[in-house]
Motif scaffolding. Structure first.
Motif, mmCIF file in Angstrom:
data_model
loop_
_atom_site.group_PDB
_atom_site.id
_atom_site.type_symbol
_atom_site.label_atom_id
_atom_site.label_comp_id
_atom_site.label_asym_id
_atom_site.label_seq_id
_atom_site.Cartn_x
_atom_site.Cartn_y
_atom_site.Cartn_z
ATOM 1 N N CYS A 139 0.849 -1.193 0.000
ATOM 2 C CA CYS A 139 0.000 0.000 0.000
ATOM 3 C C CYS A 139 0.890 1.251 0.000
ATOM 4 O O CYS A 139 1.791 1.366 0.836
ATOM 5 C CB CYS A 139 -0.886 -0.020 1.238
ATOM 6 S SG CYS A 139 -1.764 1.537 1.486
ATOM 7 N N CYS B 42 -6.203 1.412 5.202
ATOM 8 C CA CYS B 42 -6.330 2.748 4.599
ATOM 9 C C CYS B 42 -7.611 2.882 3.797
ATOM 10 O O CYS B 42 -7.907 3.971 3.298
ATOM 11 C CB CYS B 42 -5.141 3.053 3.696
ATOM 12 S SG CYS B 42 -3.562 2.940 4.535
ATOM 13 N N CYS C 152 -6.279 -2.202 0.537
ATOM 14 C CA CYS C 152 -5.648 -2.065 1.849
ATOM 15 C C CYS C 152 -6.785 -1.794 2.821
ATOM 16 O O CYS C 152 -7.445 -0.746 2.727
ATOM 17 C CB CYS C 152 -4.636 -0.924 1.875
ATOM 18 S SG CYS C 152 -3.999 -0.683 3.556
ATOM 19 N N LYS D 136 0.297 4.107 0.988
ATOM 20 C CA LYS D 136 0.065 4.999 2.130
ATOM 21 C C LYS D 136 0.692 4.444 3.409
ATOM 22 O O LYS D 136 1.448 5.125 4.073
ATOM 23 C CB LYS D 136 -1.441 5.210 2.308
ATOM 24 C CG LYS D 136 -1.775 6.335 3.269
ATOM 25 C CD LYS D 136 -3.247 6.676 3.248
ATOM 26 C CE LYS D 136 -3.535 7.816 4.203
ATOM 27 N NZ LYS D 136 -4.965 8.076 4.304
ATOM 28 N N CYS D 137 0.379 3.170 3.737
ATOM 29 C CA CYS D 137 0.853 2.620 5.017
ATOM 30 C C CYS D 137 1.972 1.589 4.833
ATOM 31 O O CYS D 137 2.520 1.106 5.817
ATOM 32 C CB CYS D 137 -0.305 1.992 5.779
ATOM 33 S SG CYS D 137 -0.872 0.451 5.043
#
Ligand SMILES: [Zn+2]
Ligand SMILES: [Zn+2]
Length: 247
Positions: A217, A239, A236, A219-220
């Motif tokens: 992912c 998120c 994900c 983002k994370c």
């Protein structure tokens, strides 16, 4: 099923400018309420305004969907309609009774509703989605859709444009943050997970060569969950982001 319909408006105003304002307002209210798709054609013969529209479902023009704004504006005009045919250019919409999850998904400007059923992968007309953020119409979601489509168009027309590309592919861009707020609110209203589709496309030709496949992912940096759906391949959960493979 998306249908083509002819609407006929008779305004109770005698002033032509007021008639036009009233018909125009009502059409935007129908759109913001999820009853018709954006884009219509108006003709006028004698004192009747005839409008060709695409409607979001078989019963989309039913008064049971009217919000308070529309009931008020209905005092100024009379509307009759007939359904002409199925929209030959549109895919059918979702007919599932329940949805195990939702995806907020905009890929092209052709979409009617940006809310996709997690089970069949088809659009859910906004008339079947609860109002969000204490609104009495789908104001936030339709505004976000219009802005997103504008950014996509800017990006497609100028592939080197860094601003529009960042807005689309970066999970922390203002455009995607707003999309995630809509997902959170839709999840709150429906009790079902809602994922934002994150477009990772950076080139439109030779998809597998020009587009990087994401392993984690963005983002994370967490692992994806594989989801088989007509529109997406992995999500994900943390998120609430959804992705599609390009190979
Ligand atoms: Zn469905
Ligand atoms: Zn994540």
């Amino acid at each position: 099923m998306y249908k083509i319909a002819k609407l006929h408006f008779k305004s109770y105003y005698s002033d032509i400018e007021k008639q036009i304002d009233s018909v125009n307002s009502f059409l935007w209210m129908l759109f913001k309420n999820g009853q018709i798709i954006e884009g219509w054609h108006v003709e006028k013969y004698d004192d009747i305004y005839h409008v060709t529209v695409c409607i979001a479902d078989d019963d989309a023009l039913d008064k049971k969907y009217y919000n308070e704004y529309m009931l008020k504006e209905s005092e100024n005009l009379e509307m009759n309609y007939e359904i002409v045919c199925d929209d030959p250019m549109a895919e059918d919409s979702c007919h599932c009774k329940e949805h195990s999850f939702y995806i907020l998904f905009i890929f092209t400007e052709e979409s009617g509703s940006p809310v996709i059923c997690g089970d069949c992968g088809k659009e859910i007309p906004l008339i079947h989605i609860p109002y969000l953020f204490d609104e009495m119409e789908h104001h936030t979601i339709t505004n976000w859709q219009i802005v997103y489509e504008s950014v996509i168009n800017l990006w497609v027309d100028s592939l080197s444009d860094r601003f529009s590309k960042r807005q689309i592919i970066n999970p922390n861009s203002e455009l995607n943050k707003r999309g995630l707020e809509i997902c959170t609110e839709l999840e709150k209203q429906t009790g079902k997970p809602c994922y934002l589709f994150l477009n990772n496309l950076i080139g439109l030709n030779e998809l597998s060569k020009n587009n990087k496949e994401l392993d984690v992912c963005p983002k994370c940096k967490g692992k994806f969950k594989i989801v088989k759906n007509y529109q997406i391949d992995k999500v994900c959960d943390q998120c609430r982001l959804a992705f599609r493979c390009w190979d």
